[in-house]
Write a protein that holds these residues in place. Structure first.
Motif, PDB file in Angstrom:
ATOM      1  N   LYS A  41       0.833  -1.116   0.090  1.00 55.46           N
ATOM      2  CA  LYS A  41      -0.051   0.102  -0.217  1.00 55.46           C
ATOM      3  C   LYS A  41       0.725   1.167  -0.032  1.00 55.46           C
ATOM      4  CE  LYS A  41      -0.674  -0.134   5.073  1.00 55.46           C
ATOM      5  NZ  LYS A  41      -1.642  -0.021   6.111  1.00 55.46           N
ATOM      6  N   ARG A  44       0.859   3.633  -2.780  1.00 57.33           N
ATOM      7  CA  ARG A  44      -0.456   4.450  -3.231  1.00 57.33           C
ATOM      8  C   ARG A  44       0.108   5.847  -2.680  1.00 57.33           C
ATOM      9  NH1 ARG A  44      -3.536   0.047  -2.397  1.00 57.33           N
ATOM     10  NH2 ARG A  44      -4.074   0.609  -0.235  1.00 57.33           N
ATOM     11  N   HIS A  47       1.586   7.240  -6.162  1.00 58.56           N
ATOM     12  CA  HIS A  47       0.864   7.266  -7.034  1.00 58.56           C
ATOM     13  C   HIS A  47      -0.449   6.573  -6.588  1.00 58.56           C
ATOM     14  CE1 HIS A  47      -1.462   6.499 -11.041  1.00 58.56           C
ATOM     15  NE2 HIS A  47      -0.594   7.549 -11.316  1.00 58.56           N
ATOM     16  N   PRO A  48      -1.792   7.363  -6.956  1.00 54.96           N
ATOM     17  CA  PRO A  48      -3.028   6.795  -6.162  1.00 54.96           C
ATOM     18  C   PRO A  48      -3.277   5.499  -6.612  1.00 54.96           C
ATOM     19  CG  PRO A  48      -3.375   9.090  -7.205  1.00 54.96           C
ATOM     20  CD  PRO A  48      -2.051   8.798  -7.637  1.00 54.96           C
ATOM     21  N   LEU A  49      -2.740   5.020  -7.705  1.00 55.67           N
ATOM     22  CA  LEU A  49      -3.174   3.494  -8.275  1.00 55.67           C
ATOM     23  C   LEU A  49      -2.211   2.488  -7.531  1.00 55.67           C
ATOM     24  CD1 LEU A  49      -3.934   3.764 -12.104  1.00 55.67           C
ATOM     25  CD2 LEU A  49      -5.514   3.686 -10.037  1.00 55.67           C
ATOM     26  N   GLY A  50      -1.105   3.000  -6.973  1.00 56.21           N
ATOM     27  CA  GLY A  50      -0.321   2.299  -6.123  1.00 56.21           C
ATOM     28  C   GLY A  50       0.383   0.903  -7.042  1.00 56.21           C
ATOM     29  N   LYS A  51       0.685   1.354  -8.351  1.00 59.92           N
ATOM     30  CA  LYS A  51       1.402   0.461  -9.101  1.00 59.92           C
ATOM     31  C   LYS A  51       2.934   0.786  -9.526  1.00 59.92           C
ATOM     32  CE  LYS A  51      -2.866  -1.426 -10.220  1.00 59.92           C
ATOM     33  NZ  LYS A  51      -3.230  -2.983  -9.724  1.00 59.92           N
ATOM     34  N   GLU A  64       3.072   4.273 -15.803  1.00 56.27           N
ATOM     35  CA  GLU A  64       3.138   3.640 -16.929  1.00 56.27           C
ATOM     36  C   GLU A  64       4.205   3.528 -17.512  1.00 56.27           C
ATOM     37  OE1 GLU A  64       0.469   1.932 -17.938  1.00 56.27           O
ATOM     38  OE2 GLU A  64      -0.717   2.477 -16.251  1.00 56.27           O
TER      39      GLU A  64
END
Length: 221
Positions: A41, A44, A47-51, A64
């Motif tokens: 977590k 996140r 970045h809000p998507l936590g990717k 990305e």
């Protein structure tokens, strides 16, 4: 300084490799996958998507893989690892940069998901789930993968590298689909040009340095 928020066994390995190829100084903040293989977590907060991958640089947060490659090449590349404008090689470069995640990875992800479903289903449901998964894999996923791998093989018959006869960031971007296909998608010696391409990228000194820095990297395992 540019910071790579690096998740183990993830696409962010490509970002480290690109930076090593260019000789760009960077820092790493490391994250470990949870037992369920998802990112923690804490990502996140970046970045809000936590990717992963995600980088931060000069007040910018870029997520990305394709967007990160474009940002790094434009900001730090000085014309390296990208073909000249208005050339057929540049068009191929742009195609592979977007194809990697847009077309190549979805069937590989489906292969992983439907391979895991029977193992993670309740015991009494496994025969039913296994039958459905096997049907989806046989009728939809595997034919798609074979089509993509045949496409790679054909394109590598046209030039030494994917965008032409020079190594570019498009080859770095495509490394993850090739490696995932080799690990779980059926990419093998039936595709000699693709396997030779994999051997060439793995032999690059910058790829090896990125492995040493990024830590253990076992796509699909």
């Amino acid at each position: 300084m540019l910071t790579v928020h690096h998740l183990n066994n993830s696409r962010s390995q490509r970002v480290l490799w690109l930076l090593e190829e260019l000789g760009v100084p960077y820092e790493i903040v490391r994250y470990q996958r949870q037992p369920n293989m998802l990112a923690p977590k804490e990502l996140r907060a970046i970045h809000p998507l936590g990717k992963s991958p995600v980088i931060t640089d000069n007040g910018n947060t870029v997520a990305e893989s394709g967007a990160i490659v474009e940002y790094i090449i434009k900001t730090y590349g000085n014309g390296r690892l990208i073909p000249a404008d208005n050339t057929p090689e540049r068009l191929r470069y742009t195609y592979w940069l977007h194809y990697a995640e847009g077309s190549a990875m979805p069937p590989l992800l489906l292969k992983l998901i439907f391979g895991l479903l029977p193992k993670r289903s309740p015991f009494f449901m496994r025969p039913f789930v296994n039958a459905i998964s096997a049907k989806v894999l046989a009728t939809m996923v595997t034919p798609q993968l074979k089509q993509h791998m045949a496409f790679w093989e054909g394109e590598l018959g046209k030039s030494e590298w994917l965008a032409g006869n020079d190594f570019t960031a498009a080859d770095i971007q495509m490394s993850f689909p090739f490696e995932a296909a080799s690990a779980r998608g059926g990419l093998d010696q039936n595709y000699p040009k693709a396997m030779a391409w994999l051997a060439k990228i793995h032999a690059r000194p910058a790829y090896q340095r990125a492995l040493d820095i990024g830590g253990p990297y076992e796509v699909g395992k």
